[in-house]
Design a protein around this motif. Sequence first.
Motif: not given
Length: 145
Positions: A46-66, A77-78, A120-124
């Motif tokens: 959940i905190l690894g696989m599912i979370f990063f799959l959801i982040l991939s959707l946010f990256e596509d929409k918001f370009h969060i890595s920038t 987080y990691n 983990l909390s700081i990352g979230l």
Amino acid sequence: MNRYIKTAIYYAILGLATGVFYREFTKFNGVDGETSLAFIHVHTLILGMIFFLILSLFEDKFHISTFKSFKVFNIFYNVGLMTTIGIFLVRGITEVLESNISRGLDKALSGIAGLGHISLSIGLITMLLILNKASKKLNNQTQKI
């Protein structure tokens, strides 16, 4: 987006491997009850696989890595998740083997687990702030059109 999917794959493999380890290690040692090992599988998936799959959707929409704070998120987080998983592993193995650990070691493990959860909390929190900024940025862009 690809980096998130690769990270999700890594955590999926780790989560599945820890699930197999939990099942086989407890069965081999004749333990029927639940141990800390049982939590590794679910936390990793959940905190690894599912979370990063959801982040991939946010990256596509918001370009969060920038965002500048993205690196802070990624590190905290990691590191926090891997520390938490590691302590679950150590605790679970000692429970299954019925090892008598000293009070000092028990407190040290609890302290390290606490540091993992803090990281983990700081990352979230950092990711939530990034998403908030990204959504405001997107709203401002759509209002100008």
